[in-house]
Design a protein around this motif. Structure first.
Motif, PDB file in Angstrom:
ATOM      1  N   ALA A 210     -32.337  23.906  -9.615  1.00 12.40           N
ATOM      2  CA  ALA A 210     -33.190  24.978  -9.066  1.00 12.40           C
ATOM      3  C   ALA A 210     -32.768  24.678  -7.330  1.00 12.40           C
ATOM      4  O   ALA A 210     -32.170  26.278  -7.372  1.00 12.40           O
ATOM      5  CB  ALA A 210     -34.420  25.140  -8.644  1.00 12.40           C
ATOM      6  N   VAL A 211     -33.035  23.890  -6.828  1.00 12.03           N
ATOM      7  CA  VAL A 211     -32.805  23.657  -5.384  1.00 12.03           C
ATOM      8  C   VAL A 211     -30.856  24.058  -5.569  1.00 12.03           C
ATOM      9  O   VAL A 211     -30.762  24.796  -3.887  1.00 12.03           O
ATOM     10  CB  VAL A 211     -33.241  22.986  -4.402  1.00 12.03           C
ATOM     11  CG1 VAL A 211     -32.348  22.861  -3.034  1.00 12.03           C
ATOM     12  CG2 VAL A 211     -34.936  23.001  -4.936  1.00 12.03           C
ATOM     13  N   THR A 233     -31.063  20.686   5.335  1.00 11.07           N
ATOM     14  CA  THR A 233     -33.171  20.910   5.126  1.00 11.07           C
ATOM     15  C   THR A 233     -33.177  19.358   4.979  1.00 11.07           C
ATOM     16  O   THR A 233     -32.612  19.035   3.385  1.00 11.07           O
ATOM     17  CB  THR A 233     -33.479  21.599   4.293  1.00 11.07           C
ATOM     18  OG1 THR A 233     -32.866  22.220   2.934  1.00 11.07           O
ATOM     19  CG2 THR A 233     -33.264  22.960   4.921  1.00 11.07           C
ATOM     20  N   PRO A 234     -34.040  18.689   4.345  1.00  8.51           N
ATOM     21  CA  PRO A 234     -34.043  17.735   3.133  1.00  8.51           C
ATOM     22  C   PRO A 234     -34.763  18.215   2.743  1.00  8.51           C
ATOM     23  O   PRO A 234     -34.649  17.214   1.358  1.00  8.51           O
ATOM     24  CB  PRO A 234     -36.097  17.657   4.624  1.00  8.51           C
ATOM     25  CG  PRO A 234     -36.106  17.759   6.314  1.00  8.51           C
ATOM     26  CD  PRO A 234     -35.119  19.218   5.220  1.00  8.51           C
ATOM     27  N   ARG A 240     -29.568  16.988  -3.421  1.00 10.55           N
ATOM     28  CA  ARG A 240     -27.935  17.379  -3.342  1.00 10.55           C
ATOM     29  C   ARG A 240     -28.293  15.588  -3.980  1.00 10.55           C
ATOM     30  O   ARG A 240     -28.232  14.812  -5.295  1.00 10.55           O
ATOM     31  CB  ARG A 240     -27.598  16.786  -2.792  1.00 10.55           C
ATOM     32  CG  ARG A 240     -26.044  16.568  -2.058  1.00 10.55           C
ATOM     33  CD  ARG A 240     -25.442  16.703  -0.996  1.00 10.55           C
ATOM     34  NE  ARG A 240     -24.129  15.953  -1.231  1.00 10.55           N
ATOM     35  CZ  ARG A 240     -24.007  14.710  -0.559  1.00 10.55           C
ATOM     36  NH1 ARG A 240     -24.735  13.742  -0.668  1.00 10.55           N
ATOM     37  NH2 ARG A 240     -22.721  14.488  -1.066  1.00 10.55           N
ATOM     38  N   ALA A 241     -29.494  14.061  -3.404  1.00 13.31           N
ATOM     39  CA  ALA A 241     -28.830  12.511  -3.467  1.00 13.31           C
ATOM     40  C   ALA A 241     -29.423  12.488  -4.990  1.00 13.31           C
ATOM     41  O   ALA A 241     -29.147  11.928  -5.828  1.00 13.31           O
ATOM     42  CB  ALA A 241     -29.547  11.963  -2.462  1.00 13.31           C
TER      43      ALA A 241
END
Length: 551
Positions: A210-211, A233-234, A240-241
């Motif tokens: 979703a992000v 952004t954090p 991603r990670a």
């Protein structure tokens, strides 16, 4: 239960276990039921022995199991070499009928529709038993897991049925039932724990997606697109990670969704003692001698597995589409026997008898289970098949277990002693690495497994004119059935016992080759310790030997 080594959940099982910090106590693929057959990439392999680095193939060729070790640098069966060097333009001498006892077959598939067995003595669709065999309109075969009420899709495991019977008799604490109850409860508890872990992983992946989708402005994510993101952004950095970590460990969104579906199916059906679909069939299940029941829907609700098996044997050769089966002049008789769950002994016995009575020369059985309360029924059917000269080919199973010590049914060994002499038990081999000849999921056994055959990354037919790579001893067994049919088609004067012996004696021996033991956590044995032959079938050598014996 159909024996697929890589069902939807198993390819990511180790990821789940690693992230959850628990031991791989349920890593057995037999326990991983309840989903469609898995396809996709082959099991990772290392470099083949005696092959220079620049000659290593990074991906299994689409037809690798048909190729030759010397000519093509893969541990195939030399089928293509046999066609080139021994068969040429020669026509088959006879048509061979191979019965596929399985989940069903898509008889209209573009690569199978011309090789499906037809009962010429039956008038299609007239609602009559024209040939008098007791089965109405059995034009292409029969289903023993269907009836007037429809078709069985899901069923329970045999362990669940045994547990349920003990429970119904209020005997769970008795000596005869307590071990079964403990085994069932352990498996059920492990399943629920794993299902919880999958749900957690699936939710994490959905959150990451979703992000990432919001950042990229698209619902279609690729690994490359995600890797190219420069986090601002954090939250985006974590997404991603996390996505890349799961993806690179095999826990793709598709695999997670399929695995979750499979585990949910186990909880709802396979290991649910309150589920019983047998009323659909309409037989008197308690009567093991009852033979006339079922329906003529040979495809059933989920024919992926059986269609894949059928294509390995007999997908039409040289038609310019899809894949080539191993044998020409084959007719596939479909006997629907295996639901999504464990097959029932009564159905297996009747399926074997149906195949024999209707002219099958070979019976392929790509299924298995750990309990067989009706083994006497199956034994009688196996004896019947042997008395009629029918070759039986069975998948050894995908538990990465030594079947010298672990039960796997059906098998050639009779309860009252003795064994079938027209039976072949088949383990699965891999394609490119000498030390990984035994596929990492395959069962093995020094005396109880006869021979190995390719069973990793096998491309074959699936319903709706599609094709897919699957892997398992389910795939290895029809490779052997295909070779047996190939020999029978060109050398009909040979007995079935001779055909069996030819397959075994001409297998390419790798007896001294050290290999990683399936399920052995890196331990090694020689390949010769894993089967009676210590070999992989070889079509070129087999046909050459058949020609010698036919003179």
């Amino acid at each position: 239960e159909t024996e697929l080594a890589v069902k939807p959940l198993s390819s990511v099982l180790l990821v789940v276990l690693a992230l959850a910090g628990c031991a791989p106590s349920v890593a057995s693929p037999r326990t991983a039921s309840g989903g469609a057959p898995a396809g996709g990439a082959p099991i990772a392999q290392t470099r083949p022995a005696a092959v220079e680095p620049d000659e290593v193939l990074a991906v299994a060729p689409d037809n690798w199991w048909l190729l030759d070790r010397e000519e093509d640098r893969v541990f195939g069966t030399s089928v293509a070499r046999a066609y080139r060097g021994l068969i040429g333009d020669r026509r088959p001498v006879r048509t061979v009928v191979v019965a596929i006892l399985d989940s069903g077959v898509d008889i209209e598939h573009e690569d199978l529709n011309d090789v499906i067995w037809v009962n010429d003595d039956e008038v299609p669709g007239n609602g009559r038993d024209d040939d008098g065999n007791g089965y109405v309109d059995d034009v292409n075969g029969w289903s023993f897991i269907g009836g007037p009420g429809g078709d069985v899709h899901h069923d329970t495991y045999e362990l669940t049925r045994l547990y349920d019977a003990c429970r119904d008799r209020n005997e769970l604490s008795t000596p005869s039932c307590s071990a079964l109850a403990a085994e069932f409860e352990e498996r059920r508890a492990e399943l629920m724990q794993l299902l919880q872990q999958y749900r957690k992983l699936d939710q994490q992946m959905r959150t990451f997606q979703a992000v990432l989708q919001a950042h990229l402005g698209t619902r279609l994510l690729t690994r490359d697109a995600v890797e190219d993101i420069a986090p601002t952004t954090p939250e985006l950095s974590r997404a991603r990670a996390g996505y890349l970590q799961l993806f690179d460990m095999g826990a793709t969104p598709e695999v997670l969704a399929d695995g979750l579906e499979g585990l949910t199916g186990q909880a709802e059906y396979g290991l649910n003692p309150d589920y019983d679909p047998r009323s659909i069939v309409g037989d008197n299940y308690a009567d093991g001698n009852e033979r006339i029941y079922g329906n003529n829907n040979v495809e059933g609700p989920a024919a992926d597995h059986g269609t894949h098996v059928a294509g390995i044997v007999a997908a039409e050769r040289g038609n310019g589409i899809g894949v080539d089966g191993i044998a020409p002049a084959v007719r596939i008789m479909v006997v629907r026997t295996v639901p999504d769950g464990d097959e029932r002994d009564k159905d297996v016995a009747n399926a074997i008898r149906y195949a024999v009575d209707n002219g099958a020369h070979i019976i392929n059985m790509s299924f298995g289970k750990g309990h067989s309360p009706g083994k006497a029924l199956v034994d009688d059917a196996v004896r019947y098949a042997e008395s009629r000269g029918v070759l039986m080919v069975h998948a050894a199973g995908n538990d990465a277990s030594d079947v010298e010590n672990e039960d796997n049914f059906p098998n050639r060994y009779f309860l009252n002693g003795g064994q079938s002499n027209l039976w072949l038990e088949v383990g699965a081999s891999a394609w490119s690495s000498a030390d990984s000849l035994a596929a990492n999921f395959s069962n093995y056994g020094r005396s109880r497994v006869d021979v190995f055959a390719p069973g990793v990354a096998i491309l074959s037919t699936i319903p709706n004119n599609e094709y897919e790579r699957n892997q398992g001893t389910s795939m290895a067994a029809p490779v052997v059935s295909g070779l047996a049919a190939l020999i029978m088609a060109y050398h009909p004067n040979l007995t079935v016992a001779q055909v069996r012996e030819i397959i075994l004696e001409t297998a390419t021996r790798y007896t001294a080759q050290p290999v990683v033991v399936p399920g052995g956590e890196g331990s090694r044995r020689t390949f010769g310790e894993l089967s009676a032959t210590g070999g992989i079938i070889n079509a070129y050598a087999a046909l050459r030997r058949a020609a010698e014996l036919s003179r």
